[in-house]
Design a protein around this motif. Structure first.
Motif, PDB file in Angstrom:
ATOM      1  N   PHE A 149       0.858  -1.178   0.000  1.00 55.63           N
ATOM      2  CA  PHE A 149       0.000   0.000   0.000  1.00 55.63           C
ATOM      3  C   PHE A 149       0.896   1.230   0.000  1.00 55.63           C
ATOM      4  CE2 PHE A 149      -2.486  -3.281   2.170  1.00 55.63           C
ATOM      5  CZ  PHE A 149      -3.676  -3.234   1.458  1.00 55.63           C
ATOM      6  N   LYS A 150       0.865   1.996  -1.072  1.00 53.90           N
ATOM      7  CA  LYS A 150       1.682   3.200  -1.185  1.00 53.90           C
ATOM      8  C   LYS A 150       1.052   4.325  -0.368  1.00 53.90           C
ATOM      9  CE  LYS A 150       4.791   3.561  -3.591  1.00 53.90           C
ATOM     10  NZ  LYS A 150       6.206   3.372  -3.282  1.00 53.90           N
ATOM     11  N   ASN A 151       1.904   5.054   0.359  1.00 50.70           N
ATOM     12  CA  ASN A 151       1.456   6.203   1.149  1.00 50.70           C
ATOM     13  C   ASN A 151       0.216   5.865   1.985  1.00 50.70           C
ATOM     14  OD1 ASN A 151       3.524   7.737   0.030  1.00 50.70           O
ATOM     15  ND2 ASN A 151       2.246   8.422  -1.655  1.00 50.70           N
ATOM     16  N   GLN A 152       0.255   4.737   2.669  1.00 50.14           N
ATOM     17  CA  GLN A 152      -0.890   4.246   3.434  1.00 50.14           C
ATOM     18  C   GLN A 152      -1.209   5.120   4.646  1.00 50.14           C
ATOM     19  OE1 GLN A 152      -3.055   2.050   2.705  1.00 50.14           O
ATOM     20  NE2 GLN A 152      -4.122   1.832   4.624  1.00 50.14           N
ATOM     21  N   GLY A 153      -0.201   5.701   5.212  1.00 51.34           N
ATOM     22  CA  GLY A 153      -0.423   6.529   6.393  1.00 51.34           C
ATOM     23  C   GLY A 153       0.729   7.491   6.582  1.00 51.34           C
ATOM     24  N   ARG A 154       0.687   8.182   7.722  1.00 51.78           N
ATOM     25  CA  ARG A 154       1.747   9.143   8.028  1.00 51.78           C
ATOM     26  C   ARG A 154       2.411   8.737   9.333  1.00 51.78           C
ATOM     27  NH1 ARG A 154       1.027  14.660   5.609  1.00 51.78           N
ATOM     28  NH2 ARG A 154       2.118  15.320   7.466  1.00 51.78           N
ATOM     29  N   LEU A 155       3.712   8.855   9.352  1.00 53.71           N
ATOM     30  CA  LEU A 155       4.503   8.553  10.535  1.00 53.71           C
ATOM     31  C   LEU A 155       5.527   9.668  10.690  1.00 53.71           C
ATOM     32  CD1 LEU A 155       5.091   6.439  12.767  1.00 53.71           C
ATOM     33  CD2 LEU A 155       6.693   5.383  11.177  1.00 53.71           C
ATOM     34  N   LYS A 156       5.456  10.345  11.817  1.00 48.50           N
ATOM     35  CA  LYS A 156       6.350  11.485  12.075  1.00 48.50           C
ATOM     36  C   LYS A 156       6.285  12.517  10.952  1.00 48.50           C
ATOM     37  CE  LYS A 156       9.435   8.751  14.920  1.00 48.50           C
ATOM     38  NZ  LYS A 156      10.792   8.268  15.145  1.00 48.50           N
ATOM     39  N   GLY A 157       5.075  12.740  10.456  1.00 55.46           N
ATOM     40  CA  GLY A 157       4.862  13.772   9.447  1.00 55.46           C
ATOM     41  C   GLY A 157       5.185  13.365   8.021  1.00 55.46           C
ATOM     42  N   LYS A 158       5.585  12.110   7.794  1.00 60.99           N
ATOM     43  CA  LYS A 158       5.923  11.660   6.436  1.00 60.99           C
ATOM     44  C   LYS A 158       5.023  10.502   6.045  1.00 60.99           C
ATOM     45  CE  LYS A 158      10.766  12.943   6.705  1.00 60.99           C
ATOM     46  NZ  LYS A 158      12.143  12.516   6.496  1.00 60.99           N
ATOM     47  N   PHE A 159       4.674  10.455   4.757  1.00 66.27           N
ATOM     48  CA  PHE A 159       3.897   9.331   4.262  1.00 66.27           C
ATOM     49  C   PHE A 159       4.751   8.070   4.293  1.00 66.27           C
ATOM     50  CE2 PHE A 159       1.302  12.696   2.344  1.00 66.27           C
ATOM     51  CZ  PHE A 159       0.049  12.223   2.694  1.00 66.27           C
TER      52      PHE A 159
END
Length: 73
Positions: free
Chosen positions: A46-56
């Protein structure tokens, strides 16, 4: 981790689960090594599934079949 996954798989078989699916970050090389060692395989990303520390971030999908097809025939 290996012992925990084995207990999970054993219980899943007792409950007649057909497969286990899991999600991991593609950068989690240690985790993926363990999963592959236990016969999990990658089935998708899954590309760009979520954000972690402000990054996709991408998320990888893996699965393990617990029974062969003949079991269900």
């Amino acid at each position: 981790g290996q012992k925990l996954l084995q207990v999970l798989e054993d219980e899943a078989r007792l409950q007649e689960f057909y497969k286990i699916v899991l999600f991991t970050f593609p950068i989690n090389n240690l985790g993926q090594g363990l999963y592959r060692k236990l016969n999990y395989r990658e089935v998708g990303l899954f590309k760009n599934q979520g954000r972690l520390k402000g990054k996709f971030v991408d998320v990888m999908l893996m699965e393990k079949l617990l029974f062969n097809q003949e079991y269900y025939l």
